[in-house]
Design an enzyme around this catalytic site. Structure first.
Site, mmCIF file in Angstrom:
data_model
loop_
_atom_site.group_PDB
_atom_site.id
_atom_site.type_symbol
_atom_site.label_atom_id
_atom_site.label_comp_id
_atom_site.label_asym_id
_atom_site.label_seq_id
_atom_site.Cartn_x
_atom_site.Cartn_y
_atom_site.Cartn_z
ATOM 1 N N LYS A 157 -11.216 10.183 2.613
ATOM 2 C CA LYS A 157 -10.699 11.000 1.505
ATOM 3 C C LYS A 157 -10.256 10.107 0.346
ATOM 4 C CE LYS A 157 -6.129 10.994 3.682
ATOM 5 N NZ LYS A 157 -5.218 11.722 4.584
ATOM 6 N N TYR A 212 8.134 -6.816 -22.628
ATOM 7 C CA TYR A 212 8.922 -5.678 -23.108
ATOM 8 C C TYR A 212 10.346 -5.736 -22.570
ATOM 9 C CZ TYR A 212 4.896 -3.132 -24.991
ATOM 10 O OH TYR A 212 3.815 -2.732 -25.723
HETATM 11 C C1 PLP Z 1 -5.007 10.895 5.733
HETATM 12 C C2 PLP Z 1 -5.013 11.416 7.107
HETATM 13 C C3 PLP Z 1 -5.352 10.582 8.184
HETATM 14 C C4 PLP Z 1 -5.521 9.081 8.035
HETATM 15 O O1 PLP Z 1 -4.260 8.495 8.045
HETATM 16 P P1 PLP Z 1 -4.008 6.903 7.960
HETATM 17 O O2 PLP Z 1 -2.553 6.780 8.126
HETATM 18 O O3 PLP Z 1 -4.505 6.486 6.619
HETATM 19 O O4 PLP Z 1 -4.796 6.269 9.052
HETATM 20 C C5 PLP Z 1 -5.476 11.164 9.446
HETATM 21 N N1 PLP Z 1 -5.235 12.477 9.636
HETATM 22 C C6 PLP Z 1 -4.866 13.298 8.632
HETATM 23 C C7 PLP Z 1 -4.602 14.736 8.922
HETATM 24 C C8 PLP Z 1 -4.725 12.797 7.336
HETATM 25 O O5 PLP Z 1 -4.345 13.598 6.341
#
Ligand code: PLP
Length: 376
Positions: free
Chosen positions: A45, A268
Site C-alpha cells: 500500500k 531561518y
Molecule cells: C499496513 C498494514 C500491515 C503492514 O504493517 P507493517 O507494520 O508495515 O508490517 C499489515 N496489516 C494491516 C491490516 C495493515 O494495515
C-alpha cells in the site's frame, strides 16, 4: 514515476532516491524464514511505502510472493496490472458501488462489517468470476473489522456458502512492543474467533502478523503473514533489536560550501549558532521533498563516511549540514546520504519525532526514484 534505470549519473541539483530491489528481496527472504510454515505475503500500500508500488510488486512476485495487500481498490488495480495471478486483498473494505470493480480486477475485498458482506454476496454469486473475500475480525484495536459480537452472529446464519470467505484477518495494536500484554491477548482472541468461524468457512486461512508480529514467534504467524515496513528496511520493533537491510538510499547534492566562524548563525530564525570554525554545506533537500522539517537540528547526513549533522531548520528546498569532519570531500556536486545503509531510517525518523513508516511514505515525487538490481 520516471524510470531512470538507464540514467548515467544522479541529478546534481535535486535529491535522488535509489531503491535496492536486491535488498528488498533479502528482507523478504528473512521474513519468510522467521514465519516458519506460514506463507509470507507483502503489503505494498501507499505506493509500496513510498518506494514505488510497481517495481516493488514485480520484484516480490519474482521472489515467490503470491499474496499482496493494499489499502484501496486503486492500489489493487496497480498490483493486478503487474501480477495477473496473485491474490490481492483490499484492506479498506468494500464501499458501496465497488463490488463489480473488485470482481473485474479480481481483487478480494477485506469485508469489515456485516453490511459489506451483505452487499458482496449477491453480486458475487451472480457473476461467473465469483471469488472468495476476506473477513476482518477486530480483536481490540477498534479501527476496522467485525466486532466479536458481529462475527459470532455469522455462526447463526444459514445463507453462507463455505467457500465464500477464504481468509480471516486481524491486526496487532502493540506488536512493535513485543512484551506488551495485549499481544498474547489478541492472539488468544483471534484463535478463538477463527476456530468458531471455521464452522461456517472450513477452509479459510488466518492472518494476523504485520512485520512486528512476524518476529513475535510462530504462534503470531498463523497461516499467512502481512509484513510491510520491514520489507522496506524499517526496524519492526521499537527497541530496534531486529535490524533489516536498508532498501532506500536518499542522496542529495551539495550546492554550495562556506566556512563559518564562531558566533555566525545558520538558516531561518538564526537559531543555530556555530561555536567553532565550521564548514557548512547547503544541500538540495528540504521538507517539500518529504524530509520532515521536525528533523532540523537533530537529523544528520553522511558524507565520505563522516556524519554531517543538520544545522538549524530544514527549509522547503534546502538544508545546511555541518560537513567539517568530511574535509575536502565537501564540495559542490558531492552527494550526501540522508537515508540509507549509513544514515539510518530509524535514526532520521526518531530525529523527526515520528515513526519509520511516516518518514518513508512522506518522501515526495521530487526525489527522483531509480531502481537497482543485479542483472538476472
Ligand atoms: C499496513 C498494514 C500491515 C503492514 O504493517 P507493517 O507494520 O508495515 O508490517 C499489515 N496489516 C494491516 C491490516 C495493515 O494495515
Amino acid at each position: 514515476m520516471t524510470d531512470t534505470r538507464h540514467r548515467d549519473r544522479p541529478p546534481l541539483d535535486r535529491p535522488s532516491l535509489t531503491v535496492d530491489l536486491d535488498a528488498l528481496a533479502r528482507n523478504y527472504a528473512r521474513l519468510k524464514d522467521a514465519a516458519g510454515a506460514a506463507e509470507t505475503g507483502a503489503v505494498v500500500k501507499a505506493d509500496g511505502y513510498g518506494l514505488g508500488l510497481e517495481p516493488v510488486t514485480a520484484r516480490l512476485a519474482r521472489e515467490g510472493c503470491r499474496s499482496f495487500f493494499v489499502a484501496n481498490v486503486e492500489e489493487g488495480a496497480r498490483v493486478r496490472a503487474i501480477d495477473n495471478d496473485a491474490s490481492v486483498y483490499v484492506f479498506n473494505g468494500l464501499m458501496p458501488g465497488d463490488e463489480h470493480r473488485c470482481l473485474t480486477l479480481a481483487l478480494s475485498p477485506v469485508l469489515n462489517e456485516p453490511a459489506q458482506l451483505d452487499r458482496w454476496l449477491p453480486v458475487n454469486r451472480e457473476r461467473t468470476d465469483a471469488r472468495a473475500a476476506a473477513l476482518f475480525v477486530d480483536t481490540g484495536m477498534n479501527r476496522l473489522g467485525f466486532s466479536p459480537a458481529q462475527a459470532a452472529l455469522l455462526l447463526e446464519r444459514t445463507d453462507l456458502e463455505g467457500d465464500e470467505v477464504d481468509l480471516f484477518i486481524s491486526h496487532f495494536a502493540c506488536a512493535s512492543t513485543p512484551e506488551h500484554s495485549m499481544n498474547l491477548e489478541q492472539i488468544a482472541d483471534f484463535k478463538e474467533a477463527v476456530a468458531a468461524l471455521r464452522a461456517r468457512f472450513p477452509n479459510a486461512r488466518a492472518s494476523m502478523a504485520n512485520s512486528a508480529g512476524v518476529f513475535l514467534g510462530p504462534t503470531a504467524c498463523f497461516d499467512l503473514t502481512r509484513p510491510g515496513v520491514a520489507l522496506y528496511g524499517g526496524c519492526p520493533h521499537e527497541d530496534r533489536a531486529i535490524v533489516m537491510e536498508a532498501v532506500a538510499t536518499l542522496e542529495a547534492p551539495i550546492l554550495q560550501v562556506r566556512d563559518l566562524s564562531p558566533g555566525e548563525r545558520v538558516g531561518y530564525g538564526a537559531d543555530h549558532v556555530v561555536d567553532r570554525p565550521t564548514r557548512a554545506a547547503t544541500v538540495a533537500l528540504g521538507y517539500a521533498d518529504g524530509f520532515l522539517r521536525a528533523a532540523g537540528g537533530r537529523g544528520y547526513g553522511v558524507l565520505h563516511g563522516r556524519r554531517a549533522p543538520i544545522m538549524g531548520r530544514v527549509s522547503m528546498d534546502l538544508m545546511t549540514l555541518d560537513v567539517t569532519a568530511a574535509g575536502a570531500a565537501a564540495r559542490p556536486g558531492a552527494l550526501v546520504e540522508l537515508l540509507g545503509p549509513n544514515a539510518l531510517l530509524d535514526d532520521q525518523a526518531e530525529a523527526a519525532g515520528t515513526a519509520n513508516y511516516e518518514f518513508l511514505t512522506r518522501l515526495g515525487p521530487r526525489c527522483e526514484r531509480s531502481y537497482r538490481e543485479a542483472e538476472t
